[in-house]
Design a protein around this motif. Sequence first.
Motif, short mmCIF file in Angstrom:
data_model
loop_
_atom_site.label_atom_id
_atom_site.label_comp_id
_atom_site.label_asym_id
_atom_site.label_seq_id
_atom_site.Cartn_x
_atom_site.Cartn_y
_atom_site.Cartn_z
N PRO A 605 0.79 -1.12 0.01
CA PRO A 605 0.11 -0.03 -0.02
C PRO A 605 1.02 1.07 -0.08
CG PRO A 605 0.08 -1.06 2.16
CD PRO A 605 0.73 -2.04 1.22
N LEU A 606 -0.02 2.42 -0.08
CA LEU A 606 0.83 3.76 -0.17
C LEU A 606 1.95 3.76 1.08
CD1 LEU A 606 1.16 6.60 -1.33
CD2 LEU A 606 -0.75 7.12 0.08
N GLN A 607 2.99 4.06 1.02
CA GLN A 607 3.88 4.40 1.98
C GLN A 607 4.84 5.49 1.90
OE1 GLN A 607 7.13 1.24 1.84
NE2 GLN A 607 6.80 0.88 -0.19
N SER A 608 5.18 6.14 3.07
CA SER A 608 6.17 7.43 2.84
C SER A 608 7.10 7.28 4.17
CB SER A 608 5.20 8.48 2.86
OG SER A 608 4.57 8.52 4.32
N VAL A 628 2.82 3.81 6.60
CA VAL A 628 2.12 2.72 5.66
C VAL A 628 0.87 2.66 5.55
CG1 VAL A 628 2.21 0.42 4.93
CG2 VAL A 628 4.48 1.40 5.64
N ASP A 629 0.03 2.98 4.72
CA ASP A 629 -1.48 2.98 4.73
C ASP A 629 -2.04 1.60 4.97
OD1 ASP A 629 -3.82 3.99 4.38
OD2 ASP A 629 -3.82 4.28 2.27
N SER A 630 -3.21 1.89 5.21
CA SER A 630 -3.99 0.41 5.29
C SER A 630 -4.14 -0.20 4.02
CB SER A 630 -5.64 0.66 5.91
OG SER A 630 -6.11 1.60 5.19
N LYS A 631 -4.08 -1.58 4.33
CA LYS A 631 -4.19 -2.19 2.85
C LYS A 631 -5.62 -2.96 2.82
CE LYS A 631 -1.96 -6.42 0.69
NZ LYS A 631 -1.61 -5.69 -0.75
N HIS A 632 -6.52 -2.55 1.90
CA HIS A 632 -7.94 -3.19 1.66
C HIS A 632 -7.95 -3.71 0.25
CE1 HIS A 632 -8.98 -1.25 5.22
NE2 HIS A 632 -8.92 -0.09 4.93
N ARG A 633 -7.15 -3.52 -0.72
CA ARG A 633 -7.18 -4.17 -2.05
C ARG A 633 -6.37 -5.40 -1.89
NH1 ARG A 633 -8.51 -1.89 -6.41
NH2 ARG A 633 -6.91 -3.16 -7.52
N ILE A 634 -7.04 -6.47 -1.75
CA ILE A 634 -6.32 -8.04 -1.54
C ILE A 634 -6.70 -8.85 -2.39
CG2 ILE A 634 -6.25 -7.52 1.07
CD1 ILE A 634 -8.98 -9.08 1.28
N ASP A 635 -5.86 -9.98 -2.54
CA ASP A 635 -6.40 -11.00 -3.57
C ASP A 635 -7.21 -11.97 -2.84
OD1 ASP A 635 -6.06 -13.26 -5.28
OD2 ASP A 635 -4.07 -13.04 -5.34
N ALA A 636 -8.24 -11.98 -3.36
CA ALA A 636 -9.22 -12.93 -2.68
C ALA A 636 -8.90 -14.54 -3.06
CB ALA A 636 -10.72 -12.69 -3.07
N ARG A 638 -6.12 -16.03 -3.21
CA ARG A 638 -5.05 -16.28 -2.25
C ARG A 638 -5.45 -16.15 -0.73
NH1 ARG A 638 -1.76 -14.90 -6.60
NH2 ARG A 638 -0.14 -16.45 -6.96
N LEU A 639 -6.75 -15.48 -0.37
CA LEU A 639 -7.37 -15.16 0.80
C LEU A 639 -6.53 -14.38 1.58
CD1 LEU A 639 -8.44 -18.86 1.90
CD2 LEU A 639 -9.63 -17.09 1.03
N GLU A 640 -5.92 -13.47 0.94
CA GLU A 640 -5.04 -12.35 1.57
C GLU A 640 -5.73 -11.42 2.32
OE1 GLU A 640 -1.74 -9.13 -0.20
OE2 GLU A 640 -3.43 -9.67 -1.44
N ASN A 641 -5.16 -11.35 3.60
CA ASN A 641 -5.66 -10.37 4.84
C ASN A 641 -5.48 -8.89 4.50
OD1 ASN A 641 -6.46 -12.73 6.48
ND2 ASN A 641 -4.04 -12.89 7.39
N GLN A 642 -6.49 -8.19 4.94
CA GLN A 642 -6.47 -6.83 5.04
C GLN A 642 -5.58 -6.29 6.34
OE1 GLN A 642 -10.30 -4.83 5.20
NE2 GLN A 642 -11.12 -5.85 3.20
N THR A 643 -4.94 -5.24 6.26
CA THR A 643 -4.15 -4.74 7.30
C THR A 643 -4.36 -3.20 7.62
OG1 THR A 643 -2.15 -4.21 5.76
CG2 THR A 643 -2.23 -6.36 6.94
N ASP A 644 -4.37 -2.94 8.86
CA ASP A 644 -4.36 -1.72 9.24
C ASP A 644 -3.26 -0.62 8.94
OD1 ASP A 644 -7.01 -2.02 9.84
OD2 ASP A 644 -6.29 -2.42 11.93
N SER A 645 -3.23 0.56 8.67
CA SER A 645 -2.22 1.53 8.60
C SER A 645 -1.33 1.50 9.93
CB SER A 645 -2.70 3.06 8.26
OG SER A 645 -3.33 3.44 9.37
N TYR A 646 -0.16 1.74 9.85
CA TYR A 646 0.73 2.11 10.79
C TYR A 646 2.01 3.21 10.66
CZ TYR A 646 3.69 -1.13 8.45
OH TYR A 646 4.69 -1.69 7.68
N HIS A 647 2.58 3.72 11.69
CA HIS A 647 3.40 4.44 11.70
C HIS A 647 4.80 4.05 12.46
CE1 HIS A 647 2.65 6.69 15.19
NE2 HIS A 647 1.32 6.65 14.85
#
Length: 712
Positions: A605-608, A628-636, A638-647
């Motif tokens: 995801p978007l990162q800075s 790092v931004d949250s990850k909501h666009r996932i590969d269904a 592969r059952l990819e998980n969503q993740t929250d943003s963090y710093h």
Amino acid sequence: MATQHAYPKLNKTILALSPLALIINGLFSATAVADDKIEVIEIHADHLKDASLLGSSEQLLTELGVDFSAAGGVSSLPILNGMMGDRVKVLVDGADITAACANQMNPPLSYLSANQIKSLTVIAGISPVSAGGDNIAGVIHVNAIAPTFSDSTSLTWQAGSLAAQYRSVDEGVSLGASAQLASKTFSLSYQGAYSDAKSYQDGNGETVLDTLYRSQNHVLIAALKSDKQQLAIKLNHQHIPFQGFANQYMDMVDNTSVGLTTQYQRQTELGDFSAHLNWHKVSHEMGFFTDEKTGKMPMKTDAEDASYQLKFAHEFNNTSAITLGQEYYHYEIEDWWPPVAGSMMMGPNEYHNIHDGKRQRLAAFAQLDQQLNTAWSMSGGIRIEQVRTQAGLVQNYNSMPMTMPGMAMPMKSIDAKAAEQFNQQDRKQSDTLVDATIVTRYAFDNFKELQFGLARKNRAPNLYERYSWGQSAMATSMIGWYGDGNGYIGDIHLAPESAHTASITYAMAGDTSPWQWSTNLWYSAVNDYIDADVVGRFNRSNIADNKRHILKFTNVDAHLYGVRFDGSVQLHDSKNQGQITLKAKVNATRGERDDSNDPLYQIQPLQSELKLIQQQDNWQHAISWQWVDSKHRIDARRLENQTDSYHLVNIQSSVTWQQLSMTFAITNFLDTQYELPLGGVNIAEFKADTSQGYQQLRGQGRSLNVSMNYTF
């Protein structure tokens, strides 16, 4: 420091035409731009000699814009432009080392420690044809061979070093040593490294299971030179007795390798000639070694790489040069799973996963570099490769029909049938790859330039993508380097991937201006992208949400695109406070399948990042803030998980006093709890407690790191 080469040395400006080469410049030094050109050829390790560089090279490459798919402590897989694995060509001293494992637990970067790196180059997307083939994402060149000579006619001591590092987050200890002898015509050097770490702690102080490891690397380099030629020989050895892989069903219980690299360079009246010979052999074993993830199944791999590369560069005049090359690569592998004593399912025979596997590449290329006028220059080339793969007959653990309770007639297992079907097919495949690249550059003046690039790049399937034949949940879940907990089936008839990439880069810097920055936009349309479709399911628990997919490799069309910005500004420069510099970078990437517009797997995801650096006399202080931004666009699929943003906030101070340098750092200063967007799922924790499901792998918590390096 960054090595600069200005016109007219065109035979050495090939990598300067890479869009990412300009971006690399801003990541190291605010004053790394030459006065006459904004050219950056490669990054050298002269400014990277502090002991904090012990261990994995991941930290160094992350600073150069490389993302990583989490794996073992020294085996993470690099990602360029949203693509991972074999799509990124990693060359170590020119050698193409193949990951000899169904989970790619021994990728090329795992075979050397950061303190052994003398120089490296990262070229994302549009890499020159002379930089390497059989890739669509880019090329990473890592070099340990850089012999230095003295003015003495006798062999004398030149330099040595001892280094040590401690990390509190995993009680990790790293040690390094180097020594060098040289004369006017002979050079002999040694570099060694050792690392040992327990499983690390996350931001909540909880142990992230099965992330422990131990490794050692040794490199011995000898070189001879005369006025117009040089011969260098490198002998390397690696031993990893264990390495935990939290996001795989298996762990590494041994990886022992030896390698030999020979480099010859000669200057002639017609041009510069170079020849590289490489050989690498590895014995690899997967299994279980820790109570943090238990099991009984063994898997073994023996593999060997051998290759040569010939290159000739001729400069016609001060405005044009041509580079010609011819290369050959040979790789062979045996991948078998010994029977498990007392197991009805895994015995009595060996399971032949890949038997007598071979992959051969024959390549030739031509590249022209031309200075058209004072403002315009270009670099273009074509590369043709023939890639041949094959595999021998395979067998299942047991090919005999079995009778199960309630079954009227004996039946063969799904893997026994799959082995028969696989053996009946023609397993020899041949692919012709044609790469073409062109990059043009317009220099507005000595400090501003614009680059345009177009490329067609190709990659043929690897042996596991083609020849992984098992179809059961057990067999398929042993295949795959994605860390997703799913299982994979190969396809002999996979077509090569073909990426058509366009890139534009603008860079600005000046000797009197405190500002320098660059921005890069790129787009890749990939025909026959090797993705995977769901063909089955399995569940290793009695909880419905814990299902995993069985996927089969398949060709689809896909597209990826992104933008990257890097900049720095010198805020202050005085005798009392020294130099204060602010650096910033932002990176955004997206990737989708054309047939469904579904997201591709493991797209960062978007990162800075913002980094404030103070350099005064022998002290350097730095504080960085990463978001790092949250990850909501996932590969269904592969059952990819969503993740929250963090710093994350990181702090570091370094000091050099005579021959001693010390570094004190606190990473994840705020002890943030976060999940790794590219980390995959934690299978070790799932096996320990299936009620929690396949949770995302968590990142490291706060760590106090202390390192020192003494030169003599």
